[in-house]
Enzyme design. Structure first.
Site, mmCIF file in Angstrom:
data_model
loop_
_atom_site.group_PDB
_atom_site.id
_atom_site.type_symbol
_atom_site.label_atom_id
_atom_site.label_comp_id
_atom_site.label_asym_id
_atom_site.label_seq_id
_atom_site.Cartn_x
_atom_site.Cartn_y
_atom_site.Cartn_z
ATOM 1 N N ASP A 26 -17.155 40.459 -57.209
ATOM 2 C CA ASP A 26 -16.083 41.457 -57.170
ATOM 3 C C ASP A 26 -16.128 42.289 -58.446
ATOM 4 O O ASP A 26 -15.945 41.763 -59.539
ATOM 5 C CB ASP A 26 -14.740 40.728 -57.035
ATOM 6 C CG ASP A 26 -13.546 41.656 -57.199
ATOM 7 O OD1 ASP A 26 -13.727 42.877 -56.999
ATOM 8 O OD2 ASP A 26 -12.451 41.151 -57.513
ATOM 9 N N ASP A 30 -10.030 43.055 -57.381
ATOM 10 C CA ASP A 30 -9.056 42.879 -56.291
ATOM 11 C C ASP A 30 -9.249 41.557 -55.543
ATOM 12 O O ASP A 30 -8.585 41.296 -54.537
ATOM 13 C CB ASP A 30 -9.096 44.062 -55.316
ATOM 14 C CG ASP A 30 -10.417 44.148 -54.549
ATOM 15 O OD1 ASP A 30 -11.352 43.356 -54.834
ATOM 16 O OD2 ASP A 30 -10.532 45.017 -53.665
ATOM 17 N N ASP A 34 -17.664 43.230 -53.494
ATOM 18 C CA ASP A 34 -17.869 44.633 -53.118
ATOM 19 C C ASP A 34 -19.277 45.103 -53.482
ATOM 20 O O ASP A 34 -20.066 44.354 -54.070
ATOM 21 C CB ASP A 34 -16.803 45.510 -53.788
ATOM 22 C CG ASP A 34 -16.648 45.199 -55.282
ATOM 23 O OD1 ASP A 34 -17.677 44.894 -55.917
ATOM 24 O OD2 ASP A 34 -15.514 45.241 -55.792
ATOM 25 N N ASP A 103 -26.689 45.205 -41.530
ATOM 26 C CA ASP A 103 -26.238 44.456 -40.361
ATOM 27 C C ASP A 103 -25.847 45.473 -39.299
ATOM 28 O O ASP A 103 -25.150 46.449 -39.592
ATOM 29 C CB ASP A 103 -25.026 43.595 -40.752
ATOM 30 C CG ASP A 103 -25.015 42.267 -40.027
ATOM 31 O OD1 ASP A 103 -25.168 42.283 -38.793
ATOM 32 O OD2 ASP A 103 -24.845 41.230 -40.691
ATOM 33 N N ASP A 208 -26.799 41.869 -34.910
ATOM 34 C CA ASP A 208 -25.837 40.853 -34.529
ATOM 35 C C ASP A 208 -25.869 40.599 -33.015
ATOM 36 O O ASP A 208 -25.825 41.547 -32.229
ATOM 37 C CB ASP A 208 -24.443 41.373 -34.938
ATOM 38 C CG ASP A 208 -23.393 40.298 -34.931
ATOM 39 O OD1 ASP A 208 -23.524 39.341 -35.707
ATOM 40 O OD2 ASP A 208 -22.425 40.419 -34.151
ATOM 41 N N GLU A 272 -30.438 38.594 -34.084
ATOM 42 C CA GLU A 272 -29.686 37.329 -34.061
ATOM 43 C C GLU A 272 -29.494 36.953 -32.598
ATOM 44 O O GLU A 272 -28.899 37.708 -31.828
ATOM 45 C CB GLU A 272 -28.329 37.489 -34.746
ATOM 46 C CG GLU A 272 -27.673 36.122 -34.946
ATOM 47 C CD GLU A 272 -26.156 36.130 -34.864
ATOM 48 O OE1 GLU A 272 -25.535 35.202 -35.382
ATOM 49 O OE2 GLU A 272 -25.581 37.059 -34.266
ATOM 50 N N HIS A 345 -23.783 33.087 -43.230
ATOM 51 C CA HIS A 345 -22.319 33.140 -43.360
ATOM 52 C C HIS A 345 -21.588 32.439 -42.220
ATOM 53 O O HIS A 345 -20.371 32.361 -42.236
ATOM 54 C CB HIS A 345 -21.892 34.607 -43.443
ATOM 55 C CG HIS A 345 -22.223 35.346 -42.173
ATOM 56 N ND1 HIS A 345 -23.518 35.584 -41.764
ATOM 57 C CD2 HIS A 345 -21.435 35.854 -41.204
ATOM 58 C CE1 HIS A 345 -23.503 36.204 -40.595
ATOM 59 N NE2 HIS A 345 -22.257 36.385 -40.231
ATOM 60 N N ASP A 346 -22.319 31.979 -41.199
ATOM 61 C CA ASP A 346 -21.700 31.278 -40.066
ATOM 62 C C ASP A 346 -21.952 29.777 -40.106
ATOM 63 O O ASP A 346 -21.463 29.046 -39.238
ATOM 64 C CB ASP A 346 -22.283 31.795 -38.741
ATOM 65 C CG ASP A 346 -21.963 33.247 -38.468
ATOM 66 O OD1 ASP A 346 -20.905 33.722 -38.928
ATOM 67 O OD2 ASP A 346 -22.767 33.900 -37.776
HETATM 68 O O1 TEU Z 1 -22.474 35.354 -34.844
HETATM 69 C C1 TEU Z 1 -22.798 34.972 -33.550
HETATM 70 C C2 TEU Z 1 -22.574 33.587 -33.079
HETATM 71 O O2 TEU Z 1 -22.743 33.361 -31.906
HETATM 72 C C3 TEU Z 1 -22.145 32.442 -33.891
HETATM 73 O O3 TEU Z 1 -22.908 32.152 -34.962
HETATM 74 C C4 TEU Z 1 -20.684 32.550 -34.161
HETATM 75 O O4 TEU Z 1 -20.463 33.068 -35.433
HETATM 76 C C5 TEU Z 1 -19.944 31.254 -34.088
HETATM 77 O O5 TEU Z 1 -20.222 30.470 -35.191
HETATM 78 C C6 TEU Z 1 -20.138 30.503 -32.810
HETATM 79 O O6 TEU Z 1 -19.560 29.229 -32.932
HETATM 80 C C7 TEU Z 1 -22.428 36.704 -35.175
HETATM 81 C C8 TEU Z 1 -22.035 36.884 -36.613
HETATM 82 O O7 TEU Z 1 -23.016 36.340 -37.437
HETATM 83 C C9 TEU Z 1 -20.678 36.288 -36.828
HETATM 84 O O8 TEU Z 1 -20.268 36.295 -38.159
HETATM 85 C C10 TEU Z 1 -19.707 37.069 -35.969
HETATM 86 O O9 TEU Z 1 -18.448 36.472 -36.037
HETATM 87 C C11 TEU Z 1 -20.160 37.142 -34.520
HETATM 88 O O10 TEU Z 1 -21.530 37.435 -34.364
HETATM 89 C C12 TEU Z 1 -19.421 38.245 -33.822
HETATM 90 O O11 TEU Z 1 -19.827 39.481 -34.336
#
Ligand code: TEU
Length: 572
Positions: A26, A30, A34, A103, A208, A272, A345-346
């Protein structure tokens, strides 16, 4: 890409670093990371040696799904900065030889996007058909919604809109309506937007859920899934659908053909693709088909989910993990291309998931996992914080989470009768917020992430686990990641070698060979807390080999017993 018109692409030996901007750094106090924060830390990325940055969404967004709900593809969210800063980031990254991969979220938009605002306004609006609108099901059974599909974020994938009395489709949150790719105007608008970003200087796209853009339509109607499908049929009806390959080939022609980036390369395309098999992977990534350069498989990150799905925790024996990745190596060999990743990030933090984040084994297991993954064939990805061995956070209750998937799941499961403590056990292990705690830059109270209040608390372990503490420590996770990245660049066997898994059933050792042009790399890692003799186990190591990488301080003989989580790469 054809061998004659283009040389071997950079991503065959390249490493991509994923920045999740909200949690990276950051620059204005805030509490939200960023673009200024990314620019400020380009030195870190340069020293790591990465070839590209994949930037999670920075577009204008109501942030219901933290930026994966876009309301304007041509603007930057004010909390992240503005287009001038975006231009500066592209310029300064390029000056360091680092590409910027945007993305691309085009399966859906935000419900605040002007396209959707228009679309929902009346049944005869010219943009009505840009999204999936359907009347309530006649008779109302088995569901009042047009199909049985469940959204990935809990609850039905359809929301009734009072304005017109029709339902619209959203595979994710209700605030993320799905675009109707059957409509050529939608595809043309997406292509134009992509060209606009390429004109601005970006070097490619991470797309995505790109395998969700084609839904199965029979006589104009979407179909229910099989009655016993837990997801109501979403996966079978809307993933890897009948037209997805045509759409991708069209996108390649319309957007990428004849395009060169500032590096003089064809922009990179990374799909993805949840719930995708090796057979699908071949279709998406065979260069002769002209679709994508690579896709993300989910098989190795879905292993710890049971029959009940992601939150139905089950153990992952090492043989399952390594044979899953090996099947992709073998399946795509000579035809397609792999993306290699542990984290994003997921996903929860890999050292907590497939390693051992106890103080005793954290460094060794983080570096062992890095070694095995990066020595596979494919394009390697590093998710921010992984390069210092960041671990899952100790969440005390549901109120700690900011991610809608976690929060929705908690409430839905508890409403359905689950024990809240049991639900928390799974959330602690798998919540996406584990990946989203701020990057720990130093040991100060907010880890050097912000001078304000961080939007998500820093992991309390940042006092020990942070960039500053590892910056000049050759025994650190960070130093090891720099070595792994460098080896991939320097040793052609890593990019080009074939792959053979050894000892597939061994429960502690992860071992394989890579072979190219008369040279062999033998990779062996002890994925356990007790020592193993690799030679006695059958790994073909000899004393005349040269150890080109290890996490044992560089002193062990090629054939020596491997201590807990020791990893070694031997060249012969
Ligand atoms: O993620 C797609 C997805 O199917 C999964 O990884 C989902 O985030 C979830 O964990 C299912 O249990 C992509 C992005 O990476 C994610 O951050 C978004 O939330 C999602 O698409 C929707 O855009």
């Amino acid at each position: 890409m054809s061998e004659t018109s283009e040389q071997v692409p950079w991503w065959h030996s390249g490493v991509v670093y994923q920045v999740y901007p909200r949690s990276f750094a950051d620059s204005d106090g805030d509490g939200v990371g960023d673009l200024g924060g990314v620019i400020d830390h380009l030195d870190h990325l340069e020293r790591l040696g990465v070839d590209a940055v994949w930037l999670s969404p920075v577009y204008a967004s109501p942030m219901v799904d933290m930026g994966y709900d876009i309301s304007d593809y041509h603007a930057i969210a004010p909390e992240f900065g503005d287009l001038d800063q975006m231009d500066r980031l592209i310029e300064q990254a390029h000056a360091r030889g680092i590409r910027i991969v945007m993305d691309l979220v085009v399966n859906h938009t935000s419900d605040q996007h002007p396209w959707f605002v228009e679309s929902r306004s009346s049944t005869d609006n010219p943009k009505r058909d840009w999204y999936w609108w359907r009347r309530p099901r006649e008779g109302g059974a088995p569901t009042p919604e047009p199909t049985t599909w469940q959204s990935f974020f809990s609850g039905p994938a359809w929301t009734l809109d009072d304005t017109t009395g029709e339902y619209y489709l959203h595979l994710f949150a209700p605030e993320q309506p799905d675009l109707n790719w059957e409509n050529p105007e939608v595809r043309a608008a997406v292509h134009a937007m992509m060209r606009w970003w390429l004109d601005r200087g970006v070097d490619g796209f991470r797309m995505d859920v790109i395998n969700m853009v084609s839904k199965r339509v029979v006589d104009g109607a979407l179909q229910d899934g099989p009655p016993d499908a837990l997801d109501g049929g979403v996966a079978s009806q809307s993933l890897n659908g009948p037209k997805v390959h045509d759409y991708l080939a069209e996108m390649r022609r319309e957007v990428f053909e004849g395009r060169l980036t500032a590096f003089g390369e064809t922009p990179v395309t990374i799909g993805e693709t949840p719930v995708t098999t090796v057979a699908d992977g071949l279709l998406y990534t065979d260069p002769r088909r002209g679709e994508l350069d690579m896709i993300f498989t989910f098989e190795h990150v879905d292993l710890d989910g049971g029959p009940g799905g992601k939150w139905d925790l089950q153990p992952v024996p090492l043989p399952r993990l390594k044979t899953t990745l090996a099947a992709w190596q073998e399946g795509l060999e000579g035809v397609g291309w792999n993306s290699l990743y542990w984290s994003n990030h997921d996903q929860p933090r890999v050292v907590s998931r497939y390693g051992d984040d106890s103080p005793e084994h954290r460094v060794a297991s983080a570096t062992a996992l890095a070694t095995v993954l990066h020595l596979h064939r494919g394009t390697a990805f590093v998710y921010q914080g992984e390069e210092i061995g960041m671990a899952n956070s100790p969440w005390s209750g549901v109120d700690d989470f900011r991610d809608l998937e976690s929060v929705n799941h908690f409430h839905q499961a508890v409403a359905a009768g689950a024990d809240p403590e049991q639900v928390m056990v799974a959330l602690r292990r798998k919540s996406r917020d584990n990946a989203r705690t701020p990057v720990a830059w130093d040991a100060s109270p907010h880890a050097g992430f912000t001078t304000g209040e961080p939007w998500l608390p820093v992991n309390p372990d940042h006092r020990e686990v942070n960039v500053a503490a590892q910056e000049d420590d050759p025994a650190s996770v960070l130093a090891h990641y720099r070595r792994v990245v460098a080896l991939r660049h320097e040793e052609p066997v890593v990019a080009h070698g074939d792959f053979t898994l050894l000892l597939p059933d061994h429960e502690q050792l992860w071992a394989f060979t890579r072979h190219h042009d008369g040279r062999t790399l033998t990779v062996v890692a002890n994925c356990s807390g007790s020592p193993v003799d690799p030679v006695a186990a059958g790994v073909p190591l000899a004393d005349d080999g040269e150890v080109v990488l290890d996490n044992e301080g560089g002193s062990a003989a090629p054939t020596a017993v491997l201590g807990p989580w020791a990893a070694r790469v031997v060249r012969t």
